[in-house]
Design a protein around this motif. Structure first.
Motif, PDB file in Angstrom:
ATOM      1  N   TRP A 194       1.042  -1.277   0.058  1.00 46.97           N
ATOM      2  CA  TRP A 194      -0.163   0.115   0.045  1.00 46.97           C
ATOM      3  C   TRP A 194       0.964   1.147  -0.035  1.00 46.97           C
ATOM      4  CZ3 TRP A 194      -0.585   4.016   3.434  1.00 46.97           C
ATOM      5  CH2 TRP A 194      -1.666   4.957   3.298  1.00 46.97           C
ATOM      6  N   LEU A 195       1.839   1.289   0.537  1.00 44.52           N
ATOM      7  CA  LEU A 195       2.664   2.261   0.759  1.00 44.52           C
ATOM      8  C   LEU A 195       3.393   2.765  -0.432  1.00 44.52           C
ATOM      9  CD1 LEU A 195       4.244   4.504   2.602  1.00 44.52           C
ATOM     10  CD2 LEU A 195       5.670   2.866   3.584  1.00 44.52           C
ATOM     11  N   ARG A 196       3.872   1.405  -1.032  1.00 44.27           N
ATOM     12  CA  ARG A 196       4.703   1.670  -2.466  1.00 44.27           C
ATOM     13  C   ARG A 196       3.781   2.316  -3.188  1.00 44.27           C
ATOM     14  NH1 ARG A 196       5.620   1.981  -6.856  1.00 44.27           N
ATOM     15  NH2 ARG A 196       6.623   0.373  -8.509  1.00 44.27           N
ATOM     16  N   TRP A 197       2.594   2.069  -3.469  1.00 46.77           N
ATOM     17  CA  TRP A 197       1.784   2.595  -4.489  1.00 46.77           C
ATOM     18  C   TRP A 197       1.361   4.015  -4.025  1.00 46.77           C
ATOM     19  CZ3 TRP A 197       2.346   0.977  -9.237  1.00 46.77           C
ATOM     20  CH2 TRP A 197       2.599  -0.417  -9.434  1.00 46.77           C
ATOM     21  N   MET A 198       1.186   4.259  -2.955  1.00 43.83           N
ATOM     22  CA  MET A 198       1.239   5.693  -2.408  1.00 43.83           C
ATOM     23  C   MET A 198       2.164   6.429  -2.819  1.00 43.83           C
ATOM     24  SD  MET A 198       0.535   7.183   1.564  1.00 43.83           S
ATOM     25  CE  MET A 198       2.191   7.235   1.668  1.00 43.83           C
ATOM     26  N   LEU A 199       3.493   5.941  -2.780  1.00 44.14           N
ATOM     27  CA  LEU A 199       4.737   6.810  -2.845  1.00 44.14           C
ATOM     28  C   LEU A 199       4.838   7.086  -4.256  1.00 44.14           C
ATOM     29  CD1 LEU A 199       7.263   4.940  -0.696  1.00 44.14           C
ATOM     30  CD2 LEU A 199       6.655   7.390  -0.673  1.00 44.14           C
ATOM     31  N   VAL A 200       3.900   6.710  -5.253  1.00 38.11           N
ATOM     32  CA  VAL A 200       4.110   6.871  -6.560  1.00 38.11           C
ATOM     33  C   VAL A 200       3.484   8.290  -6.836  1.00 38.11           C
ATOM     34  CG1 VAL A 200       3.145   6.608  -9.017  1.00 38.11           C
ATOM     35  CG2 VAL A 200       3.914   4.479  -7.520  1.00 38.11           C
ATOM     36  N   GLY A 201       2.317   8.639  -6.224  1.00 42.10           N
ATOM     37  CA  GLY A 201       1.911   9.850  -6.217  1.00 42.10           C
ATOM     38  C   GLY A 201       2.740  10.903  -5.617  1.00 42.10           C
ATOM     39  N   VAL A 202       3.355  10.731  -4.494  1.00 36.53           N
ATOM     40  CA  VAL A 202       4.130  11.475  -3.613  1.00 36.53           C
ATOM     41  C   VAL A 202       5.332  11.879  -4.492  1.00 36.53           C
ATOM     42  CG1 VAL A 202       5.503  11.849  -1.696  1.00 36.53           C
ATOM     43  CG2 VAL A 202       3.437  10.684  -1.503  1.00 36.53           C
ATOM     44  N   CYS A 203       5.999  10.981  -5.030  1.00 35.16           N
ATOM     45  CA  CYS A 203       7.119  11.140  -6.112  1.00 35.16           C
ATOM     46  C   CYS A 203       6.728  12.025  -7.096  1.00 35.16           C
ATOM     47  CB  CYS A 203       7.758   9.755  -6.524  1.00 35.16           C
ATOM     48  SG  CYS A 203       8.526   8.805  -5.275  1.00 35.16           S
ATOM     49  N   ILE A 204       5.542  11.783  -7.900  1.00 34.39           N
ATOM     50  CA  ILE A 204       5.133  12.549  -8.960  1.00 34.39           C
ATOM     51  C   ILE A 204       5.028  14.051  -8.572  1.00 34.39           C
ATOM     52  CG2 ILE A 204       3.261  13.217 -10.548  1.00 34.39           C
ATOM     53  CD1 ILE A 204       2.995  10.110 -10.875  1.00 34.39           C
ATOM     54  N   VAL A 205       4.506  14.303  -7.350  1.00 32.88           N
ATOM     55  CA  VAL A 205       3.974  15.681  -7.057  1.00 32.88           C
ATOM     56  C   VAL A 205       5.414  16.347  -6.300  1.00 32.88           C
ATOM     57  CG1 VAL A 205       2.861  16.930  -5.091  1.00 32.88           C
ATOM     58  CG2 VAL A 205       1.633  15.016  -6.137  1.00 32.88           C
ATOM     59  N   TYR A 206       6.235  15.586  -6.037  1.00 33.60           N
ATOM     60  CA  TYR A 206       7.513  16.269  -5.572  1.00 33.60           C
ATOM     61  C   TYR A 206       8.527  16.518  -6.708  1.00 33.60           C
ATOM     62  CZ  TYR A 206      11.697  17.299  -2.416  1.00 33.60           C
ATOM     63  OH  TYR A 206      12.509  18.010  -1.876  1.00 33.60           O
ATOM     64  N   SER A 207       8.546  15.710  -7.639  1.00 30.61           N
ATOM     65  CA  SER A 207       9.132  15.860  -8.922  1.00 30.61           C
ATOM     66  C   SER A 207       8.739  17.123  -9.681  1.00 30.61           C
ATOM     67  CB  SER A 207       9.299  14.674  -9.671  1.00 30.61           C
ATOM     68  OG  SER A 207       9.852  13.478  -9.191  1.00 30.61           O
ATOM     69  N   ALA A 208       7.460  17.245  -9.629  1.00 25.27           N
ATOM     70  CA  ALA A 208       6.937  18.301 -10.180  1.00 25.27           C
ATOM     71  C   ALA A 208       7.266  19.854  -9.540  1.00 25.27           C
ATOM     72  CB  ALA A 208       5.497  18.204 -10.587  1.00 25.27           C
ATOM     73  N   THR A 209       7.180  19.732  -8.138  1.00 23.03           N
ATOM     74  CA  THR A 209       7.650  20.640  -7.506  1.00 23.03           C
ATOM     75  C   THR A 209       9.073  21.011  -7.437  1.00 23.03           C
ATOM     76  OG1 THR A 209       5.935  20.187  -5.741  1.00 23.03           O
ATOM     77  CG2 THR A 209       7.704  21.513  -4.888  1.00 23.03           C
ATOM     78  N   CYS A 210      10.122  20.142  -7.714  1.00 25.67           N
ATOM     79  CA  CYS A 210      11.323  20.238  -7.898  1.00 25.67           C
ATOM     80  C   CYS A 210      11.708  20.690  -9.185  1.00 25.67           C
ATOM     81  CB  CYS A 210      12.045  19.234  -7.321  1.00 25.67           C
ATOM     82  SG  CYS A 210      11.963  19.001  -5.383  1.00 25.67           S
TER      83      CYS A 210
END
Length: 289
Positions: free
Chosen positions: A94-110
């Motif tokens: 569950w954490l693994r797939w939740m992190l997909v969204g987190v990584c996309i948002v943070y990459s866009a922010t950076c």
């Protein structure tokens, strides 16, 4: 209540770190170092941006990998969170797939969304599509991953004026990617037993003697070639790279126990750190000397 919350938070954060612990020297240190020197920016805020970006994407890769290779970790790395009982397989997935969204948002922010998406795709190919089971696709995806981590780290948190990513960094990354593709199996020698349990066809399993001798030759070869190519690099970095390359190559040739391969793998990781900074340390394009 506050003490209980603090204890749970500390346990959760330490669990996240433990997922990535064995790859800190392999991925986080060399690619963050590359990103820092390639960007030309030593600003502490941008350093934190790139460090967290690298670690976050490594975390989602490691959780993905460790939820699929339970037998391997139980044999090779029983201290990891799942075999150690710190987190269930279901919760980790569950954490693994939740992190997909987190990584996309943070990459866009950076401002490094393309690199983030490439890493996400490479993670799925490596783990969920099982392309890590054959040495060629395994090495190729490792090279793509290193390049994406390094390029992302060089640009994470940068604006048009805050970083000056050197044009030569692209050449450096191509060379390092070739190094990774031809030598990353050096880290597979220590994991032969666990890899065999899950049917991986790594070079040390398929061609134990040939792959060991090739590793012993290729690490010194790349050391000397890059030291020659970057003749204007810091003499200390160049010397350290060559000495580490020669000694690490010799260790793989002559010391063949599992414990010896663990130490040789650790030296290989340090050698990679030297390679990642060699193109820039002592160069006027980074430090303005």
């Amino acid at each position: 209540m506050n003490a209980q919350l603090l204890t749970k938070t500390s346990f959760f954060l330490s669990t996240l770190y433990t997922f990535t612990k064995s790859d800190m020297m392999t991925i986080v240190v060399p690619t963050t170092a590359f990103g820092t020197v390639a960007s030309g920016s030593l600003d502490p805020a941008q350093l934190l941006y790139r460090l967290f970006w690298v670690w976050l994407h490594l975390l989602q890769f490691c959780i993905s990998n460790q939820t699929l290779n339970l037998a391997e970790d139980a044999n090779n790395k029983p201290w990891r969170p799942i075999p150690a009982g710190r987190i269930s397989v279901r919760a980790a997935r569950w954490l693994r797939w939740m992190l997909v969204g987190v990584c996309i948002v943070y990459s866009a922010t950076c401002n490094v969304l393309p690199m983030g998406l490439i890493l996400l795709a490479a993670t799925i190919a490596y783990n969920e599509l099982h392309l890590s089971s054959h040495w060629f696709s395994r090495n190729a995806l490792n090279a793509i991953g290193y390049a994406s981590f390094s390029i992302g780290a060089a640009n994470a948190g940068c604006t048009v004026t805050s970083c000056v990513a050197a044009a030569a960094s692209l050449i450096a990354q191509v060379l390092i990617s070739l190094v990774i593709f031809t030598t990353i199996h050096a880290l597979d020698f220590k994991d032969i037993e666990g890899d065999g349990l899950i049917g991986r066809r790594t070079l040390p399993i398929l061609y134990p003697l040939v792959s060991r001798l090739c590793t012993a030759a290729l690490i010194p070869f790349w050391s000397l070639l890059l030291a020659y190519h970057y003749r204007d690099a810091s003499p200390l970095i160049s010397l350290g790279t060559v000495v580490l390359g020669l000694s690490t190559g010799a260790r793989f040739a002559w010391k063949r126990s599992r414990e010896a391969d663990k130490m040789s793998g650790a030296l290989y990781n340090i050698w990679l750190c030297f390679l990642h900074v060699m193109p820039f340390v002592g160069s006027s394009m980074v430090f303005g000397l």
